[in-house]
Design a protein around this motif. Structure first.
Motif, PDB file in Angstrom:
ATOM      1  N   LYS A  76     -11.622   0.153   1.307  1.00 14.25           N
ATOM      2  CA  LYS A  76     -12.793  -0.343   2.035  1.00 14.25           C
ATOM      3  C   LYS A  76     -12.579  -1.813   2.386  1.00 14.25           C
ATOM      4  CE  LYS A  76     -15.758   2.586  -0.858  1.00 14.25           C
ATOM      5  NZ  LYS A  76     -16.915   2.600  -1.804  1.00 14.25           N
ATOM      6  N   PRO A  77     -13.263  -2.313   3.390  1.00 13.70           N
ATOM      7  CA  PRO A  77     -13.136  -3.739   3.729  1.00 13.70           C
ATOM      8  C   PRO A  77     -13.435  -4.650   2.538  1.00 13.70           C
ATOM      9  CG  PRO A  77     -14.214  -2.587   5.517  1.00 13.70           C
ATOM     10  CD  PRO A  77     -14.057  -1.587   4.404  1.00 13.70           C
ATOM     11  N   GLU A  78     -14.332  -4.239   1.679  1.00 16.34           N
ATOM     12  CA  GLU A  78     -14.667  -5.060   0.505  1.00 16.34           C
ATOM     13  C   GLU A  78     -13.562  -5.084  -0.541  1.00 16.34           C
ATOM     14  OE1 GLU A  78     -16.540  -2.619   1.877  1.00 16.34           O
ATOM     15  OE2 GLU A  78     -17.628  -1.485   0.322  1.00 16.34           O
ATOM     16  N   ASP A  79     -12.512  -4.304  -0.360  1.00 18.24           N
ATOM     17  CA  ASP A  79     -11.350  -4.366  -1.247  1.00 18.24           C
ATOM     18  C   ASP A  79     -10.397  -5.486  -0.841  1.00 18.24           C
ATOM     19  OD1 ASP A  79     -11.325  -0.785  -1.276  1.00 18.24           O
ATOM     20  OD2 ASP A  79     -12.043  -2.112  -2.863  1.00 18.24           O
ATOM     21  N   THR A  80     -10.681  -6.127   0.271  1.00 19.22           N
ATOM     22  CA  THR A  80      -9.834  -7.219   0.751  1.00 19.22           C
ATOM     23  C   THR A  80      -9.796  -8.366  -0.249  1.00 19.22           C
ATOM     24  OG1 THR A  80     -10.194  -6.710   3.078  1.00 19.22           O
ATOM     25  CG2 THR A  80      -9.614  -8.985   2.551  1.00 19.22           C
ATOM     26  N   GLY A  81      -8.597  -8.902  -0.471  1.00 20.73           N
ATOM     27  CA  GLY A  81      -8.459 -10.030  -1.367  1.00 20.73           C
ATOM     28  C   GLY A  81      -7.024 -10.210  -1.809  1.00 20.73           C
ATOM     29  N   MET A  82      -6.819 -11.253  -2.597  1.00 16.34           N
ATOM     30  CA  MET A  82      -5.522 -11.470  -3.230  1.00 16.34           C
ATOM     31  C   MET A  82      -5.539 -10.725  -4.546  1.00 16.34           C
ATOM     32  SD  MET A  82      -2.635 -13.046  -2.722  1.00 16.34           S
ATOM     33  CE  MET A  82      -2.853 -14.529  -1.745  1.00 16.34           C
ATOM     34  N   TYR A  83      -4.535  -9.900  -4.750  1.00 18.65           N
ATOM     35  CA  TYR A  83      -4.444  -9.101  -5.967  1.00 18.65           C
ATOM     36  C   TYR A  83      -3.400  -9.714  -6.908  1.00 18.65           C
ATOM     37  CZ  TYR A  83      -7.486  -5.446  -4.210  1.00 18.65           C
ATOM     38  OH  TYR A  83      -8.584  -4.742  -3.769  1.00 18.65           O
ATOM     39  N   TYR A  84      -3.819  -9.914  -8.154  1.00 19.39           N
ATOM     40  CA  TYR A  84      -2.975 -10.545  -9.157  1.00 19.39           C
ATOM     41  C   TYR A  84      -2.704  -9.584 -10.310  1.00 19.39           C
ATOM     42  CZ  TYR A  84      -4.462 -14.881  -6.890  1.00 19.39           C
ATOM     43  OH  TYR A  84      -4.728 -15.873  -5.985  1.00 19.39           O
ATOM     44  N   CYS A  85      -1.506  -9.687 -10.825  1.00 19.74           N
ATOM     45  CA  CYS A  85      -1.116  -8.970 -12.025  1.00 19.74           C
ATOM     46  C   CYS A  85      -1.236  -9.936 -13.211  1.00 19.74           C
ATOM     47  CB  CYS A  85       0.330  -8.502 -11.851  1.00 19.74           C
ATOM     48  SG  CYS A  85       1.052  -7.697 -13.262  1.00 19.74           S
ATOM     49  N   GLY A 131       0.857 -13.377 -12.263  1.00 19.72           N
ATOM     50  CA  GLY A 131       1.727 -13.427 -11.106  1.00 19.72           C
ATOM     51  C   GLY A 131       1.126 -14.311 -10.031  1.00 19.72           C
ATOM     52  N   GLN A 132       1.855 -14.431  -8.928  1.00 17.75           N
ATOM     53  CA  GLN A 132       1.424 -15.292  -7.822  1.00 17.75           C
ATOM     54  C   GLN A 132       0.480 -14.587  -6.861  1.00 17.75           C
ATOM     55  OE1 GLN A 132       2.195 -18.676  -7.503  1.00 17.75           O
ATOM     56  NE2 GLN A 132       2.784 -18.224  -9.617  1.00 17.75           N
ATOM     57  N   GLY A 133       0.407 -13.289  -6.936  1.00 19.52           N
ATOM     58  CA  GLY A 133      -0.531 -12.552  -6.096  1.00 19.52           C
ATOM     59  C   GLY A 133       0.106 -11.927  -4.871  1.00 19.52           C
ATOM     60  N   THR A 134      -0.525 -10.870  -4.387  1.00 21.12           N
ATOM     61  CA  THR A 134      -0.119 -10.213  -3.149  1.00 21.12           C
ATOM     62  C   THR A 134      -1.387  -9.900  -2.353  1.00 21.12           C
ATOM     63  OG1 THR A 134       1.222  -8.395  -2.230  1.00 21.12           O
ATOM     64  CG2 THR A 134      -0.073  -7.887  -4.195  1.00 21.12           C
ATOM     65  N   GLN A 135      -1.363 -10.161  -1.056  1.00 24.29           N
ATOM     66  CA  GLN A 135      -2.565 -10.068  -0.234  1.00 24.29           C
ATOM     67  C   GLN A 135      -2.798  -8.648   0.265  1.00 24.29           C
ATOM     68  OE1 GLN A 135      -4.892 -12.474   0.530  1.00 24.29           O
ATOM     69  NE2 GLN A 135      -6.049 -10.915   1.656  1.00 24.29           N
TER      70      GLN A 135
END
Length: 126
Positions: free
Chosen positions: A87-96, A117-121
C-alpha cells in the motif's frame, strides 16, 4: 563488530510485492534476534516485524500482519521480509536491526537493538 546490509528496496505499484534482504557479517549468529523497522517521511521509525531468538517467536505490527512475512536463513546470516499487497502507506526507508538480547514484549522498540543497517528505500505508488 556486527554489520548489517539491506537490499531489495524499489518503487512499485500498490498491490505489488517486494522482498527485502538483510545480510549480517561479523559476530552475528543464529542466537541474535533480528527485526525490520521502517521510517516514513516526517514520521518516527516503527517496528514492522521481528524474529526473537530466545523464544523463537515471530512478531508483526498490526498494519502489516497477513501481508508481510519475516524469515531468516541462518546458514547465510540473512534476514528477509516478503511484502505482499503493498500500500502507499508502506512507503519508507526500511532498516534491519539485530541484537543478542531482545525481550519479546519490546520487539518493536528501537532501543532493544544495538546493530542497524543503513536502510533500503521502498516506494509504493497508488
Amino acid at each position: 563488530q556486527v554489520q548489517l546490509v539491506e537490499s531489495g528496496g524499489d518503487s512499485v505499484q500498490a498491490g505489488g510485492s517486494l522482498t527485502l534482504s538483510c545480510t549480517g557479517s561479523g559476530y552475528i549468529n543464529s542466537e541474535y534476534s533480528m527485526a525490520w523497522f521502517r521510517q516514513a517521511p516526517g514520521k518516527e521509525r516503527e517496528g514492522v516485524a521481528a524474529m526473537v531468538s530466545d523464544d523463537g517467536s515471530t512478531n508483526y505490527a498490526a498494519s502489516v500482519k497477513g501481508r508481510f512475512t519475516i524469515s531468516k536463513d541462518n546458514a547465510k546470516n540473512t534476514l528477509y521480509l516478503q511484502m505482499n499487497s503493498l500500500k502507499p502507506e508502506d512507503t519508507g526507508m526500511y532498516y534491519c536491526a539485530a541484537d543478542r538480547y531482545v525481550w519479546r514484549g519490546r520487539w518493536s522498540q528501537e532501543d532493544e537493538y544495538t546493530y542497524w543497517g543503513q536502510g533500503t528505500q521502498v516506494t509504493v505508488s497508488s
